[in-house]
Design an enzyme around this catalytic site. Sequence first.
Site, PDB file in Angstrom:
ATOM      1  N   GLY A   1       0.817  -1.213   0.000  1.00  0.00           N
ATOM      2  CA  GLY A   1       0.000   0.000   0.000  1.00  0.00           C
ATOM      3  C   GLY A   1       0.849   1.260   0.000  1.00  0.00           C
ATOM      4  O   GLY A   1       2.085   1.207   0.009  1.00  0.00           O
TER       5      GLY A   1
ATOM      6  N   ASN B   1      -3.035  -8.862  -0.004  1.00  0.00           N
ATOM      7  CA  ASN B   1      -3.985  -9.491  -0.937  1.00  0.00           C
ATOM      8  C   ASN B   1      -4.284  -8.584  -2.131  1.00  0.00           C
ATOM      9  O   ASN B   1      -5.065  -8.952  -2.999  1.00  0.00           O
ATOM     10  CB  ASN B   1      -5.287  -9.866  -0.218  1.00  0.00           C
ATOM     11  CG  ASN B   1      -6.061  -8.659   0.280  1.00  0.00           C
ATOM     12  OD1 ASN B   1      -5.590  -7.518   0.211  1.00  0.00           O
ATOM     13  ND2 ASN B   1      -7.255  -8.901   0.789  1.00  0.00           N
TER      14      ASN B   1
ATOM     15  N   PHE C   1      -6.057  -5.984  -2.448  1.00  0.00           N
ATOM     16  CA  PHE C   1      -7.451  -5.541  -2.571  1.00  0.00           C
ATOM     17  C   PHE C   1      -7.515  -4.055  -2.932  1.00  0.00           C
ATOM     18  O   PHE C   1      -8.238  -3.660  -3.847  1.00  0.00           O
ATOM     19  CB  PHE C   1      -8.205  -5.807  -1.258  1.00  0.00           C
ATOM     20  CG  PHE C   1      -9.600  -5.257  -1.230  1.00  0.00           C
ATOM     21  CD1 PHE C   1     -10.603  -5.839  -1.981  1.00  0.00           C
ATOM     22  CD2 PHE C   1      -9.919  -4.158  -0.437  1.00  0.00           C
ATOM     23  CE1 PHE C   1     -11.899  -5.334  -1.967  1.00  0.00           C
ATOM     24  CE2 PHE C   1     -11.205  -3.645  -0.411  1.00  0.00           C
ATOM     25  CZ  PHE C   1     -12.206  -4.237  -1.179  1.00  0.00           C
TER      26      PHE C   1
ATOM     27  N   THR D   1     -11.003  -7.853   8.366  1.00  0.00           N
ATOM     28  CA  THR D   1      -9.563  -7.581   8.325  1.00  0.00           C
ATOM     29  C   THR D   1      -9.078  -6.996   9.637  1.00  0.00           C
ATOM     30  O   THR D   1      -8.013  -7.364  10.152  1.00  0.00           O
ATOM     31  CB  THR D   1      -9.236  -6.630   7.166  1.00  0.00           C
ATOM     32  OG1 THR D   1      -9.666  -7.216   5.935  1.00  0.00           O
ATOM     33  CG2 THR D   1      -7.744  -6.333   7.088  1.00  0.00           C
TER      34      THR D   1
ATOM     35  N   TYR E   1     -14.661   0.566   9.724  1.00  0.00           N
ATOM     36  CA  TYR E   1     -13.259   0.955   9.875  1.00  0.00           C
ATOM     37  C   TYR E   1     -12.984   1.472  11.285  1.00  0.00           C
ATOM     38  O   TYR E   1     -12.085   0.972  11.974  1.00  0.00           O
ATOM     39  CB  TYR E   1     -12.905   2.022   8.845  1.00  0.00           C
ATOM     40  CG  TYR E   1     -11.459   2.423   8.824  1.00  0.00           C
ATOM     41  CD1 TYR E   1     -10.490   1.550   8.344  1.00  0.00           C
ATOM     42  CD2 TYR E   1     -11.044   3.671   9.274  1.00  0.00           C
ATOM     43  CE1 TYR E   1      -9.143   1.903   8.319  1.00  0.00           C
ATOM     44  CE2 TYR E   1      -9.704   4.039   9.256  1.00  0.00           C
ATOM     45  CZ  TYR E   1      -8.760   3.159   8.783  1.00  0.00           C
ATOM     46  OH  TYR E   1      -7.426   3.522   8.753  1.00  0.00           O
TER      47      TYR E   1
ATOM     48  N   LYS F   1     -10.914  -0.723  13.948  1.00  0.00           N
ATOM     49  CA  LYS F   1      -9.604  -0.322  14.473  1.00  0.00           C
ATOM     50  C   LYS F   1      -9.617  -0.247  16.001  1.00  0.00           C
ATOM     51  O   LYS F   1      -8.604  -0.545  16.663  1.00  0.00           O
ATOM     52  CB  LYS F   1      -9.197   1.023  13.877  1.00  0.00           C
ATOM     53  CG  LYS F   1      -8.788   0.959  12.406  1.00  0.00           C
ATOM     54  CD  LYS F   1      -7.455   0.259  12.210  1.00  0.00           C
ATOM     55  CE  LYS F   1      -6.939   0.407  10.781  1.00  0.00           C
ATOM     56  NZ  LYS F   1      -5.621  -0.212  10.605  1.00  0.00           N
TER      57      LYS F   1
END
Length: 308
Positions: free
Chosen positions: A10, A32, A34, A92, A145, A149
């Site tokens: 990333g 991955n 994504f 994730t 998200y 987190k």
Amino acid sequence: MNILITGGSGFIGSHLGEKLLANGHDITIVDNFFSSKVENVARLKSNPNFKIVVHDITYPIEVPGHFDQVYNLACPASPVWYQKDPVHTIRTNVLGMINVLDFARRNNARVLQASTSEVYGDPMEHPQKETYRGNVNTLGPRACYDEGKRAAETLCMDYHRQYGVDVRIVRIFNTYGPRMASDDGRVVSNFILQALAGKPITMYGSGSQTRSFQYVSDLIRGFILMMNQDGFIGPVNIGNPNEFTIKQLAEKVIALCGSKSEIIYEALPEDDPKQRQPDISIAKEKLGWEPLVMLDEGLPKTIEYFRT
């Protein structure tokens, strides 16, 4: 050292891998792809100390060899991408965090969790200190998200208390720089691309909401300092405390791009924070860290990246 970086292809992960390789470490990235691009790490593939493992961390991580450190950066970090598949986003953050911590436990490795200022939600405290517990809508479209987190931080502390896993927690504030994805919907990349193309700048809300923008090299330095110090788990805010309104950012981008773009206004997305500014007192005290690259220096570098 032998270091694993999840989400290593990333925007942020690629800069981290590059820096750690330059520091003489062996680097394995797990991704991955994504929301990231293999092109971000293309320049590293010829280095014999660099490996790529294609894997989704929502499944157990089984990478051969012994690892000393794990940086967990795996998760889409922009609303466009984390809302594209919100169930996978929270998987994730939760299942992925469990798998990372289990992997670290087997390796007796130290883990740095890339958390986020989004744990503060739409904050009632300004600037935000690490002691602030946040104002997050658990039912909103950003919760996959934000809450994911927050749960990941909880898992880090529970694995530390119950199993003795050596953890570090960094809360990242808005970060920009070269290799940002052009399609991730972040305000810096959106404004730059629109200005370079001479298109209208899309402003969500009145533009009076504020952000604090940190150049990527400052974040990477903060990561490495946090990972390699002993005795302080965190969490710690890593961000640039210089606060700008979104309208001020747009005006800076237009001027630096030499653009004639006009600003157009659209509705503010649900749960979009009105203010975001880190208190970095702990980072200064515990890590000797503070940002070195100000917006007037970092923006031209980022504009040049997108221009070329």
